[in-house]
Design a protein around this motif. Sequence first.
Motif, PDB file in Angstrom:
ATOM      1  N   PHE A  34      66.912   5.911  60.652  1.00  0.00           N
ATOM      2  CA  PHE A  34      67.662   6.620  59.621  1.00  0.00           C
ATOM      3  C   PHE A  34      68.384   7.804  60.252  1.00  0.00           C
ATOM      4  O   PHE A  34      67.807   8.564  61.016  1.00  0.00           O
ATOM      5  N   LYS A  35      69.671   7.958  59.930  1.00  0.00           N
ATOM      6  CA  LYS A  35      70.478   9.041  60.498  1.00  0.00           C
ATOM      7  C   LYS A  35      70.196  10.369  59.798  1.00  0.00           C
ATOM      8  O   LYS A  35      70.148  11.411  60.436  1.00  0.00           O
ATOM      9  N   ASN A  36      70.062  10.298  58.470  1.00  0.00           N
ATOM     10  CA  ASN A  36      69.858  11.495  57.659  1.00  0.00           C
ATOM     11  C   ASN A  36      69.330  11.068  56.297  1.00  0.00           C
ATOM     12  O   ASN A  36      69.102   9.886  56.052  1.00  0.00           O
ATOM     13  N   TRP A  37      69.163  12.029  55.404  1.00  0.00           N
ATOM     14  CA  TRP A  37      68.635  11.715  54.083  1.00  0.00           C
ATOM     15  C   TRP A  37      69.581  10.811  53.303  1.00  0.00           C
ATOM     16  O   TRP A  37      69.140   9.931  52.569  1.00  0.00           O
ATOM     17  N   ALA A  38      70.869  11.023  53.421  1.00  0.00           N
ATOM     18  CA  ALA A  38      71.834  10.188  52.705  1.00  0.00           C
ATOM     19  C   ALA A  38      71.705   8.730  53.145  1.00  0.00           C
ATOM     20  O   ALA A  38      71.777   7.809  52.316  1.00  0.00           O
ATOM     21  N   ASP A  39      71.495   8.505  54.427  1.00  0.00           N
ATOM     22  CA  ASP A  39      71.300   7.159  54.954  1.00  0.00           C
ATOM     23  C   ASP A  39      70.033   6.543  54.375  1.00  0.00           C
ATOM     24  O   ASP A  39      70.019   5.382  53.972  1.00  0.00           O
ATOM     25  N   LEU A  40      68.965   7.311  54.310  1.00  0.00           N
ATOM     26  CA  LEU A  40      67.704   6.836  53.731  1.00  0.00           C
ATOM     27  C   LEU A  40      67.897   6.461  52.267  1.00  0.00           C
ATOM     28  O   LEU A  40      67.489   5.383  51.826  1.00  0.00           O
ATOM     29  N   ILE A  41      68.547   7.332  51.504  1.00  0.00           N
ATOM     30  CA  ILE A  41      68.764   7.095  50.076  1.00  0.00           C
ATOM     31  C   ILE A  41      69.601   5.837  49.865  1.00  0.00           C
ATOM     32  O   ILE A  41      69.344   5.051  48.955  1.00  0.00           O
ATOM     33  N   GLN A  42      70.576   5.625  50.720  1.00  0.00           N
ATOM     34  CA  GLN A  42      71.449   4.455  50.590  1.00  0.00           C
ATOM     35  C   GLN A  42      70.719   3.160  50.942  1.00  0.00           C
ATOM     36  O   GLN A  42      70.909   2.145  50.280  1.00  0.00           O
ATOM     37  N   ARG A  43      69.858   3.191  51.936  1.00  0.00           N
ATOM     38  CA  ARG A  43      69.256   1.959  52.447  1.00  0.00           C
ATOM     39  C   ARG A  43      67.923   1.570  51.816  1.00  0.00           C
ATOM     40  O   ARG A  43      67.538   0.409  51.871  1.00  0.00           O
ATOM     41  N   VAL A  44      67.213   2.512  51.222  1.00  0.00           N
ATOM     42  CA  VAL A  44      65.897   2.194  50.649  1.00  0.00           C
ATOM     43  C   VAL A  44      65.995   2.229  49.123  1.00  0.00           C
ATOM     44  O   VAL A  44      66.178   3.293  48.532  1.00  0.00           O
ATOM     45  N   PRO A  45      65.853   1.064  48.478  1.00  0.00           N
ATOM     46  CA  PRO A  45      65.910   1.025  47.018  1.00  0.00           C
ATOM     47  C   PRO A  45      64.781   1.861  46.404  1.00  0.00           C
ATOM     48  O   PRO A  45      63.654   1.874  46.895  1.00  0.00           O
ATOM     49  N   GLY A  46      65.098   2.551  45.322  1.00  0.00           N
ATOM     50  CA  GLY A  46      64.099   3.358  44.638  1.00  0.00           C
ATOM     51  C   GLY A  46      64.036   4.803  45.099  1.00  0.00           C
ATOM     52  O   GLY A  46      63.297   5.596  44.551  1.00  0.00           O
ATOM     53  N   ILE A  47      64.818   5.141  46.118  1.00  0.00           N
ATOM     54  CA  ILE A  47      64.865   6.522  46.595  1.00  0.00           C
ATOM     55  C   ILE A  47      66.217   7.105  46.196  1.00  0.00           C
ATOM     56  O   ILE A  47      67.256   6.603  46.601  1.00  0.00           O
ATOM     57  N   GLY A  48      66.164   8.134  45.372  1.00  0.00           N
ATOM     58  CA  GLY A  48      67.370   8.849  44.959  1.00  0.00           C
ATOM     59  C   GLY A  48      67.199  10.317  45.305  1.00  0.00           C
ATOM     60  O   GLY A  48      66.241  10.705  45.986  1.00  0.00           O
ATOM     61  N   ASP A  49      68.096  11.132  44.817  1.00  0.00           N
ATOM     62  CA  ASP A  49      68.040  12.564  45.118  1.00  0.00           C
ATOM     63  C   ASP A  49      66.746  13.216  44.625  1.00  0.00           C
ATOM     64  O   ASP A  49      66.133  14.000  45.340  1.00  0.00           O
ATOM     65  N   LYS A  50      66.341  12.896  43.396  1.00  0.00           N
ATOM     66  CA  LYS A  50      65.143  13.524  42.836  1.00  0.00           C
ATOM     67  C   LYS A  50      63.904  13.129  43.631  1.00  0.00           C
ATOM     68  O   LYS A  50      63.070  13.969  43.966  1.00  0.00           O
ATOM     69  N   ARG A  51      63.782  11.840  43.930  1.00  0.00           N
ATOM     70  CA  ARG A  51      62.600  11.387  44.667  1.00  0.00           C
ATOM     71  C   ARG A  51      62.632  11.905  46.097  1.00  0.00           C
ATOM     72  O   ARG A  51      61.596  12.271  46.659  1.00  0.00           O
ATOM     73  N   ALA A  52      63.811  11.967  46.694  1.00  0.00           N
ATOM     74  CA  ALA A  52      63.933  12.504  48.049  1.00  0.00           C
ATOM     75  C   ALA A  52      63.479  13.964  48.088  1.00  0.00           C
ATOM     76  O   ALA A  52      62.784  14.381  49.021  1.00  0.00           O
ATOM     77  N   ALA A  53      63.841  14.731  47.074  1.00  0.00           N
ATOM     78  CA  ALA A  53      63.427  16.134  47.015  1.00  0.00           C
ATOM     79  C   ALA A  53      61.902  16.245  46.911  1.00  0.00           C
ATOM     80  O   ALA A  53      61.287  17.090  47.567  1.00  0.00           O
ATOM     81  N   LYS A  54      61.297  15.373  46.108  1.00  0.00           N
ATOM     82  CA  LYS A  54      59.838  15.386  45.965  1.00  0.00           C
ATOM     83  C   LYS A  54      59.149  14.982  47.265  1.00  0.00           C
ATOM     84  O   LYS A  54      58.154  15.595  47.665  1.00  0.00           O
ATOM     85  N   LEU A  55      59.675  13.956  47.929  1.00  0.00           N
ATOM     86  CA  LEU A  55      59.075  13.515  49.194  1.00  0.00           C
ATOM     87  C   LEU A  55      59.214  14.591  50.265  1.00  0.00           C
ATOM     88  O   LEU A  55      58.294  14.824  51.042  1.00  0.00           O
ATOM     89  N   SER A  56      60.342  15.255  50.277  1.00  0.00           N
ATOM     90  CA  SER A  56      60.554  16.333  51.233  1.00  0.00           C
ATOM     91  C   SER A  56      59.571  17.469  50.980  1.00  0.00           C
ATOM     92  O   SER A  56      59.023  18.048  51.917  1.00  0.00           O
ATOM     93  N   ALA A  57      59.336  17.778  49.712  1.00  0.00           N
ATOM     94  CA  ALA A  57      58.376  18.824  49.365  1.00  0.00           C
ATOM     95  C   ALA A  57      56.961  18.448  49.803  1.00  0.00           C
ATOM     96  O   ALA A  57      56.140  19.321  50.087  1.00  0.00           O
ATOM     97  N   GLN A  58      56.689  17.146  49.883  1.00  0.00           N
ATOM     98  CA  GLN A  58      55.378  16.662  50.324  1.00  0.00           C
ATOM     99  C   GLN A  58      55.260  16.638  51.845  1.00  0.00           C
ATOM    100  O   GLN A  58      54.200  16.336  52.376  1.00  0.00           O
ATOM    101  N   GLY A  59      56.361  16.900  52.545  1.00  0.00           N
ATOM    102  CA  GLY A  59      56.300  16.985  54.001  1.00  0.00           C
ATOM    103  C   GLY A  59      57.080  15.925  54.755  1.00  0.00           C
ATOM    104  O   GLY A  59      57.031  15.881  55.981  1.00  0.00           O
ATOM    105  N   MET A  60      57.809  15.073  54.067  1.00  0.00           N
ATOM    106  CA  MET A  60      58.577  14.043  54.764  1.00  0.00           C
ATOM    107  C   MET A  60      59.899  14.620  55.262  1.00  0.00           C
ATOM    108  O   MET A  60      60.547  15.407  54.562  1.00  0.00           O
ATOM    109  N   THR A  61      60.278  14.235  56.476  1.00  0.00           N
ATOM    110  CA  THR A  61      61.554  14.661  57.043  1.00  0.00           C
ATOM    111  C   THR A  61      62.304  13.446  57.584  1.00  0.00           C
ATOM    112  O   THR A  61      61.717  12.396  57.816  1.00  0.00           O
ATOM    113  N   VAL A  62      63.595  13.608  57.776  1.00  0.00           N
ATOM    114  CA  VAL A  62      64.421  12.611  58.454  1.00  0.00           C
ATOM    115  C   VAL A  62      65.016  13.321  59.655  1.00  0.00           C
ATOM    116  O   VAL A  62      65.773  14.275  59.501  1.00  0.00           O
ATOM    117  N   ASN A  63      64.628  12.877  60.831  1.00  0.00           N
ATOM    118  CA  ASN A  63      65.052  13.519  62.079  1.00  0.00           C
ATOM    119  C   ASN A  63      64.726  15.014  62.079  1.00  0.00           C
ATOM    120  O   ASN A  63      65.503  15.835  62.546  1.00  0.00           O
TER     121      ASN A  63
END
Length: 109
Positions: free
Chosen positions: A54-83
């Motif tokens: 994954f290049k960045n969060w936008a790439d992750l959101i585009q390629r993984v179904p079920g991940i949008g901005d709201k869920r990405a924000a929650k996952l990031s708050a839980q400690g997930m990062t992209v690069n």
Amino acid sequence: MFKKFLASLLALFAAVSFAAVDINKATVADLDSIKGIGPATSAKMVDERKAAPFKNWADLIQRVPGIGDKRAAKLSAQGMTVNGEAFKPAAKPEADKKAKSKKEPSAAN
């Protein structure tokens, strides 16, 4: 001396327990340990990562179904990062702000 050792040990433990999980390096178990990611989602993430990291969060959101901005924000708050980067939501377009301000009732009633 013992107090310094104990303080260092506690600091190390705290750093490890709050360590970020980078999606491009994480195992399935690492991804499953994040609140909000289950076995199905972690499998989708790993499958997509096999095709290309994954290049960045936008790439992750585009390629993984079920991940949008709201869920990405929650996952990031839980400690997930992209690069190594936390999720930063995109700024809302100016048109959205104007539309919302027109919908608000006026105080002149």
